[in-house]
Design an enzyme around this catalytic site. Structure first.
Site, PDB file in Angstrom:
ATOM      1  N   GLU A  41      25.134 -23.589   4.301  1.00 20.72           N
ATOM      2  CA  GLU A  41      24.883 -25.081   4.837  1.00 20.72           C
ATOM      3  C   GLU A  41      26.080 -24.772   6.031  1.00 20.72           C
ATOM      4  O   GLU A  41      27.049 -24.767   5.793  1.00 20.72           O
ATOM      5  CB  GLU A  41      25.534 -25.832   3.805  1.00 20.72           C
ATOM      6  CG  GLU A  41      25.196 -27.468   4.018  1.00 20.72           C
ATOM      7  CD  GLU A  41      26.043 -28.168   3.062  1.00 20.72           C
ATOM      8  OE1 GLU A  41      25.377 -29.463   2.927  1.00 20.72           O
ATOM      9  OE2 GLU A  41      26.846 -27.947   2.190  1.00 20.72           O
ATOM     10  N   LYS A 128      19.546 -33.549   6.081  1.00 22.99           N
ATOM     11  CA  LYS A 128      20.157 -33.723   4.624  1.00 22.99           C
ATOM     12  C   LYS A 128      19.931 -35.273   4.280  1.00 22.99           C
ATOM     13  O   LYS A 128      20.177 -36.126   5.022  1.00 22.99           O
ATOM     14  CB  LYS A 128      21.474 -33.118   4.478  1.00 22.99           C
ATOM     15  CG  LYS A 128      22.069 -33.167   2.890  1.00 22.99           C
ATOM     16  CD  LYS A 128      23.454 -32.590   2.920  1.00 22.99           C
ATOM     17  CE  LYS A 128      23.915 -32.270   1.654  1.00 22.99           C
ATOM     18  NZ  LYS A 128      25.398 -31.832   1.584  1.00 22.99           N
ATOM     19  N   CYS A 162      22.748 -27.995  -0.291  1.00 21.09           N
ATOM     20  CA  CYS A 162      23.790 -28.264  -1.271  1.00 21.09           C
ATOM     21  C   CYS A 162      23.358 -29.263  -2.239  1.00 21.09           C
ATOM     22  O   CYS A 162      22.278 -29.127  -2.907  1.00 21.09           O
ATOM     23  CB  CYS A 162      25.147 -28.976  -0.396  1.00 21.09           C
ATOM     24  SG  CYS A 162      26.733 -28.861  -1.297  1.00 21.09           S
TER      25      CYS A 162
END
Length: 308
Positions: A41, A128, A162
């Site tokens: 990430e 994200k 994540c």
């Protein structure tokens, strides 16, 4: 097909140096016969490490504003020279690349996971959906545009960043798009990967590759505004890697790797996915569309629409 996680030390705050690192690992992966390589990430230019331990929520604080401006300047754009160079290396190596970046769009940052095909170039950019806790001080909220899988060999590959790997609807969207190999990117910690990697593999009856980075505060550039404050915390940063690969039955192919820079490699077979879906397919014969309806909005969201 051979897949790998590049568990590498990020070149924090240095997009040019980070690009060179990505290219170097792509070449190493090609030499190892790897078909698909994933990075952690925000690998480029590094995960935003400062808000959690320096009072990142202090409003109008000069040091926090300086740190944000530094990070904004180090972020990359989808059409910038960094991804162009990485795209060229992907084409040269023949290795499909999944790369976590901090994307700059105007003056807003997004945690974005890009998919780069050796033939077709940049084919995916997933922002994200929901930054986690203090990450919201740095990254904007993404949209569903990137909730798509991409063909790599005999696999359909999707990815999440994540903690959005814990979001059932996000996983469901990728399963429904035909996912048979899942990429889960992390800033780098075995505590994040030791459970969810096997869970996603077993839930989706697919392979799951988790990839994290290795980093400590000493790796911060000397001119980063909050470097000395982070060093004075007296605690390790805790980014120890944790990259791992699980099979469609939830068994480990490679258990989490800690405190080591290396390619984490496994050979995967689509027939294994087919065998495991004999008794469970979360978006197929075990679904109940008569009871549950899932709608995924994959339009790219922008704050303004100009009609002229």
């Amino acid at each position: 097909m051979r897949i790998a996680a590049a568990q590498a030390r990020t070149v924090w705050g240095d997009p040019a140096g980070g690009t060179e690192t990505v290219v170097r690992w792509l070449r190493a992966a090609a030499e190892a016969g790897v078909d698909l390589l994933a990075f952690g990430e925000a690998f480029l230019p590094g995960y935003p490490v400062w808000p959690a331990r320096t009072g990142g929520a202090r409003f109008d604080n000069p040091a926090q504003k300086a740190a944000h401006a530094y990070y904004l300047d180090a972020a990359v754009t989808l059409d910038g020279p960094e991804l162009a160079a990485i795209g060229a290396a992907v084409a040269e190596s023949g290795v499909f690349c999944w790369l976590g970046i901090t994307e700059r769009a105007g003056s807003t940052l997004y945690c974005t996971l890009v998919a780069i095909d050796p033939v077709h170039g940049l084919v995916g950019a997933h922002r994200k959906l929901m930054p986690t806790h203090e990450e919201r001080l740095v990254w904007g909220i993404g949209d569903g545009h990137g909730l798509r899988t991409h063909r790599v060999g005999d696999f359909r590959v999707g990815g999440l960043s994540c903690w959005e790997n814990w979001m059932p609807q996000a996983r469901h969207a990728l399963y429904a798009d035909g996912e048979t190999l899942h990429i889960a990117t992390w800033p780098g910690s075995v505590r994040n990967t030791e459970d969810i990697t096997r869970f996603v593999a077993r839930e989706g009856r697919q392979y799951c590759l988790s990839v994290g980075t290795v980093f400590d505060y000493e790796d911060l550039p000397a001119d980063f505004p909050l470097r000395e404050q982070l060093l004075d915390v007296g605690k390790p940063a805790g980014y120890d890697g944790g990259s791992a690969i699980a099979a469609p039955d939830g068994a480990w192919l490679v258990e989490p790797v800690v405190d080591e820079q290396r390619l984490v490699v496994a050979d995967v077979d689509p027939a294994f996915v087919a065998r495991e879906r004999h008794n469970f397919d979360p978006v197929g014969h075990y679904a109940r569309p008569d009871v549950f309806t899932v709608t995924v909005d994959r339009r790219r969201r922008t704050p303004t629409t100009f009609l002229d």
